[in-house]
Design an enzyme around this catalytic site. Structure first.
Site, mmCIF file in Angstrom:
data_model
loop_
_atom_site.group_PDB
_atom_site.id
_atom_site.type_symbol
_atom_site.label_atom_id
_atom_site.label_comp_id
_atom_site.label_asym_id
_atom_site.label_seq_id
_atom_site.Cartn_x
_atom_site.Cartn_y
_atom_site.Cartn_z
ATOM 1 N N GLY A 214 -9.496 -18.652 10.528
ATOM 2 C CA GLY A 214 -9.245 -20.029 11.183
ATOM 3 C C GLY A 214 -9.509 -20.211 12.628
ATOM 4 O O GLY A 214 -10.166 -21.024 13.046
ATOM 5 N N GLY B 43 -5.580 -17.423 11.881
ATOM 6 C CA GLY B 43 -6.150 -15.996 11.737
ATOM 7 C C GLY B 43 -7.175 -15.975 12.298
ATOM 8 O O GLY B 43 -8.011 -16.765 12.758
ATOM 9 N N LEU B 44 -7.819 -14.693 11.686
ATOM 10 C CA LEU B 44 -9.301 -14.421 11.996
ATOM 11 C C LEU B 44 -10.256 -15.291 11.433
ATOM 12 O O LEU B 44 -10.955 -15.710 12.277
ATOM 13 C CB LEU B 44 -9.484 -12.959 11.563
ATOM 14 C CG LEU B 44 -8.906 -12.009 12.340
ATOM 15 C CD1 LEU B 44 -9.134 -10.641 11.673
ATOM 16 C CD2 LEU B 44 -9.375 -11.821 14.008
ATOM 17 N N ARG C 293 -7.694 2.578 -1.890
ATOM 18 C CA ARG C 293 -6.572 1.941 -2.032
ATOM 19 C C ARG C 293 -5.887 2.014 -3.294
ATOM 20 O O ARG C 293 -4.662 2.577 -3.599
ATOM 21 C CB ARG C 293 -6.087 0.640 -1.321
ATOM 22 C CG ARG C 293 -6.517 0.955 0.041
ATOM 23 C CD ARG C 293 -6.372 -0.429 0.974
ATOM 24 N NE ARG C 293 -6.639 -0.267 2.300
ATOM 25 C CZ ARG C 293 -6.385 -1.183 3.251
ATOM 26 N NH1 ARG C 293 -6.508 -2.317 2.836
ATOM 27 N NH2 ARG C 293 -6.686 -0.934 4.424
ATOM 28 N N HIS D 113 -0.963 -1.389 -1.235
ATOM 29 C CA HIS D 113 -1.260 -0.580 -0.246
ATOM 30 C C HIS D 113 -0.444 0.774 -0.426
ATOM 31 O O HIS D 113 0.582 0.785 -0.537
ATOM 32 C CB HIS D 113 -1.195 -1.233 1.122
ATOM 33 C CG HIS D 113 -1.834 -0.497 2.266
ATOM 34 N ND1 HIS D 113 -1.673 0.816 2.688
ATOM 35 C CD2 HIS D 113 -2.993 -0.753 3.128
ATOM 36 C CE1 HIS D 113 -2.356 1.164 3.513
ATOM 37 N NE2 HIS D 113 -3.313 0.247 3.827
#
Lengths: 640, 254
Positions: A45, A42-43, A330, A266
């Site tokens: 990794g 992902g971002l 949130r 969320h």
């Protein structure tokens, strides 16, 4: 358990630069002698693997998907924060830091959060240079928009697909290094265990998801970037394959699991429609820039929303929080949605939804402008629900989205197991008890591009690793056998209840009792119910097929088995934290209006749990890292 | 709660890469309009499991149309009947009681079947590897606003960058060409000032890798554009060809 945070001395703004001056380096020609394993693409990794490979390390990278481009970061919609102050609206690094630490309800480590704000600007530079097509103004410069919990516009975005574009940037950087032979990439591989030799992380065990083969991998350091554990709730906005297994197996090898009860729900997701539902779809928080949240003032009002006159609508966020209005953080927005629905003012067939209305924005700016901003989100909504949000308000409800808790790490993002680094959502580090919107992308990329590449060198340069071990070492044998026997055990139960049924039941317990609001009685019940469910799982789960084959149900069974342990720890952590903080609302500790009341005297610490086995009950020992606030004054959060 | 209806399915079953495959009939009578197509398959799998059978394997992950994992050929059309919609975002309200639906994998020589509906699309990664990036090292970037980019150029770059790498374009193409996938990445990077320095080299490398992977040529059928869930324009292919001709044939590769 050693919870030394290793935060450098000195003024907040100088800590990171001082650290960079002080830490050890690995010489360029020596880097190629060191292997680093990065789990997850992902971002965090993807950016870590690319950056480490660029520096010259031998990187071996793993992901469970069929391509490194598919990690769940790709689904992030709204944007990424940075303190560039391009709009000239008064933003500074301090403000981004302060908003983040306040948004997290003062339960994160000051120094880490400040560093996040410091490197935020470099991330934008990096992404633009990679060709990430951020939104721009007509003059050709970058555009910004505002997000919850902030009074400045500091969010950079690429329509509603910011995560996709940033991830593709990191993925492409990674593929460039793969092509150059600096990254050895293994897709469709799942990490099943961590190998610890002489107290240091020295490798991992994986299962090849196509052949079923159990494989061993050795390295000088392991970087875990495996995301969050929201899927313990069964229904969440996470991708179906997102799971806690890699992190949980590290926990079982001694890594502290910090603040597991901090789960972000969320506020803007498409409501549940039935039992078959497999996941929940998020509608980006950016929609709250233009959409107005309301419910009918009348309870159980079943009129069509367009037929409800203005004076009979309750714009509860705007009324209760005039300063932030629909852009409250949130946790506040989610809690208020639950409150109005509990009062019977919820809408839709289940009564568990509120309206998010674009009528006024469309009147003000025209359908074309709104479509340019949110077109893909509106289309997605219509596709799923069959309703057209240009013509009638969306129906939304909170859903589990992000987990602030994760493996404990120090200032270097290293866990309490030397050599095991943890980045992105998988660690606990920067968001405290609640994460602000557009901060997850910022953290994943900050960890991967700008922090891990330096701190890993510091570790490797001083680690004095045993050079004589190989993958035949007894620790590798033991871990590989452990992974295999766990699989055999799952396949051997041969019961008659499906993995999905167990997961759904666990999710229901978690949502009802460890969800938006928690109380002592419910948490105690949850612990007992999870224990019983876990026992039933090991007696009655049915896992079809075989180990040496592509077998999705087997993958899921292993993940659900871990969720059945983690779920109990989350309830335990929520029970022990006898205060409210951010997303963790204990009903015993709230104002009349449902705001969280913290107890800084007793709970201003990170709870790091040490695994001690499962014996009917999950055995976990609590350790505390006290949070010291040297530069920020602790206050009751207010968004009014 | 929405009413349940019945769907008949013919689904491709194949035990492994070298095994023969065939369409197998199933009937599911608990479908409702709010289910996604993949949720319908989940429910079918639970039914197959209850009857002691082997569940159908198919790829999926985000289930919100962005990760590009899902890849079903539904009644001969990649991702099914609805335009600009991934398999995971297709909902059963598009079907009627009693319909029969055929489900197959995305077929192409370069996408070998792994099991049932799961195929190997790693050829796409190798095309990106060949040049689908800007060669910038972490930390060496100038300030993000130092190079203005015309809004229209940035917006068009985004339109091409939105590709999710699902492979529908290949599955729909009579030649199994990956030209839309490759062209989209080139059209994204080549038009930005950041991507300009490597434009020629990138174009040649990616086009040649695409050929090496065993994808066919483009014959302008435009089937790819019709099934692309992100609506990527076939102009990407024309642009790729122009750049390739200029770079490769003019011997101007540097």
């Amino acid at each position: 358990m050693n919870l030394e945070s290793n935060v450098p001395e000195g003024p907040l703004k100088d800590k990171w630069s001082k650290h960079l001056n002080d830490i050890k380096l690995v010489a360029p020609n020596n880097k190629r002698k060191h292997n680093v394993i990065v789990v997850g693409t992902g971002l965090a990794g993807g950016s870590a693997a690319a950056s480490l490979a660029e520096l010259g390390y031998n990187v071996t990278s793993f992901c469970i998907q069929d391509s490194a481009r598919r990690a769940h970061s790709i689904a992030a919609q709204g944007g990424i924060n940075a303190a560039k102050n391009y709009p000239n609206d008064g933003d500074t690094i301090w403000r981004l830091f302060y908003d983040t630490i306040k948004g997290g309800d003062y339960r994160s480590r000051e120094s880490n959060t400040y560093r996040l704000a410091q490197v935020s600007n470099e991330i934008i530079d990096q992404a633009v240079a990679q060709g990430v097509p951020f939104a721009r103004e007509y003059g050709g410069l970058l555009a910004n928009r505002s997000f919850g919990g902030a009074q400045v516009s500091r969010t950079f975005y690429a329509r509603g697909q910011t995560g996709q574009q940033l991830l593709l940037g990191a993925y492409q950087a990674m593929m460039r290094q793969t092509h150059n032979g600096n990254i050895d990439l293994h897709t469709r591989h799942e990490m099943l265990d961590l190998v610890v030799v002489d107290g240091k992380a020295r490798g991992i065990i994986t299962r090849d998801l196509v052949s079923g083969e159990i494989k061993r991998w050795m390295a000088d350091a392991v970087v875990l970037c495996t995301g969050g554990y929201g899927n313990v709730f069964y229904l969440s906005t996470n991708a179906k394959n997102s799971n806690v297994t890699a992190a949980w197996r590290c926990h079982k090898r001694g890594a502290g699991f910090a603040n597991p009860c901090y789960v972000q729900i969320h506020p803007t997701c498409i409501p549940v429609s039935g039992d078959y539902q497999s996941k929940l779809t998020l509608m980006s928080e950016s929609l709250r820039n233009d959409g107005r949240v309301w419910v009918p003032k009348e309870k159980e009002d079943d009129r069509h929303p367009n037929d409800i006159p203005e004076e009979e609508r309750y714009y509860y966020l705007e009324e209760k929080y005039p300063a932030f209005g629909n852009l409250v953080p949130r946790d506040v927005a989610s809690r208020n949605a639950k409150i109005v629905c509990d009062k019977g003012m919820g809408v839709g067939p289940t009564g568990r939804a509120v309206y998010l209305d674009f009528r006024d924005a469309i009147e003000r700016e025209g359908e074309k402008t709104i479509s340019e901003k949110y077109g893909n989100l509106f289309d997605m909504y219509e596709n799923i629900t069959g309703d057209n949000p240009y013509k009638q308000p969306m129906r939304i409800f909170p859903a589990v989205h992000y987990t602030m808790g994760g493996l404990w790490v120090d200032y270097n993002l290293m866990s309490n197991i030397p050599g095991l680094f943890v980045a992105g959502e998988a660690n606990f580090s920067d968001h405290g008890a609640n994460r602000l919107g557009a901060s997850a992308l910022m953290q994943g990329l900050s960890d991967g591009y700008f922090i891990i590449p330096y701190t890993i060198g510091n570790y490797i340069a001083g680690a004095e690793l045993d050079k004589d071990i190989d993958i035949k070492h007894e620790a590798f044998n033991e871990a590989a056998e452990n992974a295999q026997s766990h699989i055999d055990k799952l396949l051997g139960v041969n019961g008659d209840k499906s993995v999905v049924d167990f997961h759904r039941e666990l999710g229901q317990i978690m949502w009802d009792k460890v969800g938006i609001a928690r109380n002592e009685e419910g948490l105690k019940q949850a612990i007992e119910e999870i224990q019983a469910l876990r026992e039933e799982f090991w007696q009655n789960v049915r896992v079809p097929g075989e180990a040496a084959n592509y077998n999705k149900y087997l993958e899921f069974a292993g993940r659900v088995a871990d969720f059945l342990e983690l779920g109990e720890l989350m309830a335990k952590d929520a029970l022990h934290r006898d205060e409210s903080a951010g997303c963790h609302l204990r009903e015993e500790h709230q104002t009349d209006e449902g705001e969280a009341i913290r107890n800084d005297e007793e709970y201003a610490y990170v709870a790091a749990w040490e695994y001690q086995g499962v014996n009917g009950q999950l055995q976990e020992k609590l350790h505390k890292e006290d949070l010291e606030f040297e530069f920020v004054e602790l206050k009751q959060r207010s968004y009014k | 709660m929405a009413e349940e209806f019945t769907i008949n399915l013919k689904i491709w079953r194949q035990a492994g890469p070298d095994q023969p495959g065939k369409l197998v009939d199933y009937t599911l009578d608990t479908v409702n309009e709010h289910m996604s197509f993949l949720e319908m398959l989940d429910v079918l799998n639970e039914k197959i499991l209850n009857e002691g059978g082997d569940p159908i394997e198919f790829d999926y992950d985000c289930r919100e149309g962005i990760c590009g994992s899902c890849d079903l050929m539904i009644d001969g059309r990649a991702h099914g009947p609805k335009a600009m919609t991934c398999s995971c975002q297709l909902h059963m309200r598009n079907y009627n009681d009693g319909d029969t639906i055929t489900v197959e994998p995305f077929r192409a020589r370069a996408f070998p079947v792994i099991k049932d509906l799961v195929v190997d699309r790693s050829a796409f990664d190798r095309i990106i590897e060949a040049g689908g990036y800007v060669s910038i090292k972490t930390g060496s970037a100038p300030d993000a606003n130092s190079i203005p980019v015309d809004k229209q150029v940035a917006d068009t770059a985004f339109d091409y960058a939105t590709c999710i790498g699902c492979g529908a374009c290949v599955a729909a193409c009579p030649n199994s060409s990956a030209s839309l996938f490759t062209g989209a990445k080139l059209a994204h990077l080549n038009r930005l000032p950041q991507g300009e320095p490597e434009r020629k080299k990138r174009t040649v490398a990616m086009v040649e890798q695409m050929e090496e992977e065993g994808f066919g040529d483009c014959s302008n059928f435009a089937e790819c554009e019709a099934v692309c869930p992100k609506g990527i324009s076939i102009s990407a292919i024309a642009e790729m060809r122009r750049n390739y001709m200029k770079a490769a044939l003019a011997g101007d590769e540097a």
